[in-house]
Design a protein around this motif. Sequence first.
Motif, PDB file in Angstrom:
ATOM      1  N   CYS A  59       0.834  -1.207   0.000  1.00 60.31           N
ATOM      2  CA  CYS A  59       0.000   0.000   0.000  1.00 60.31           C
ATOM      3  C   CYS A  59       0.867   1.255   0.000  1.00 60.31           C
ATOM      4  O   CYS A  59       0.598   2.205  -0.742  1.00 60.31           O
ATOM      5  CB  CYS A  59      -0.940  -0.005   1.202  1.00 60.31           C
ATOM      6  N   THR A  68      -0.628   3.571  -9.711  1.00 60.66           N
ATOM      7  CA  THR A  68      -1.313   2.637  -8.802  1.00 60.66           C
ATOM      8  C   THR A  68      -1.933   3.347  -7.603  1.00 60.66           C
ATOM      9  O   THR A  68      -2.500   2.700  -6.724  1.00 60.66           O
ATOM     10  CB  THR A  68      -0.322   1.567  -8.289  1.00 60.66           C
ATOM     11  N   ARG A  70      -4.571   5.210  -7.064  1.00 65.72           N
ATOM     12  CA  ARG A  70      -6.020   5.111  -6.801  1.00 65.72           C
ATOM     13  C   ARG A  70      -6.358   3.793  -6.095  1.00 65.72           C
ATOM     14  O   ARG A  70      -7.006   3.781  -5.049  1.00 65.72           O
ATOM     15  CB  ARG A  70      -6.813   5.255  -8.094  1.00 65.72           C
ATOM     16  N   VAL A  71      -5.910   2.681  -6.656  1.00 67.58           N
ATOM     17  CA  VAL A  71      -6.209   1.383  -6.046  1.00 67.58           C
ATOM     18  C   VAL A  71      -5.484   1.247  -4.702  1.00 67.58           C
ATOM     19  O   VAL A  71      -6.018   0.669  -3.758  1.00 67.58           O
ATOM     20  CB  VAL A  71      -5.901   0.212  -7.003  1.00 67.58           C
ATOM     21  N   ALA A  75      -7.119   0.397  -1.187  1.00 68.05           N
ATOM     22  CA  ALA A  75      -6.604  -0.758  -0.443  1.00 68.05           C
ATOM     23  C   ALA A  75      -6.076  -0.342   0.926  1.00 68.05           C
ATOM     24  O   ALA A  75      -6.261  -1.055   1.921  1.00 68.05           O
ATOM     25  CB  ALA A  75      -5.505  -1.453  -1.254  1.00 68.05           C
ATOM     26  N   GLY A 132      -5.553   8.608  -2.884  1.00 66.17           N
ATOM     27  CA  GLY A 132      -5.997   7.866  -4.064  1.00 66.17           C
ATOM     28  C   GLY A 132      -6.936   8.657  -4.951  1.00 66.17           C
ATOM     29  O   GLY A 132      -7.425   8.132  -5.959  1.00 66.17           O
TER      30      GLY A 132
END
Length: 136
Positions: A59, A68, A70-71, A75, A132
Amino acid sequence: MKTPTKAPLGKDAIALVGLFLASGTMHFVRPEVFESIVPTRLPSQRALVFASGAAEIACGVGILVPRTRRVAGLASAALLVAVFPANVTMTERARRRLGRDPHNRGKQGCLAATVARLPLQWPMIRTALRAGGLTR
């Protein structure tokens, strides 16, 4: 105009990344510390400690990478919610240790720190979602 996930990270998001990377690393360096706060009803405490450490590192790195982010923000927020029961367990165990030695200043400080940590989960979740680009 830059999209929120391509914008530079704020100080709060950078701090969250630092926390994730440091804590995730400690899951591998000193797993026994984290095993003690995994709720006992869950199986395979050591495996859960390693999995959550790897998730924290992923993370943290994911938030750093715009592609990456946003995800990773989503997460990260989910991870913070998922580990909340362990934080509650840590507070409860600190309370019990203090109950056995109520005048111990170290145990008083430990309990105070764990209690103070609980409400900090909410701003950390907001920071993850904001990093994110999922909220303002």
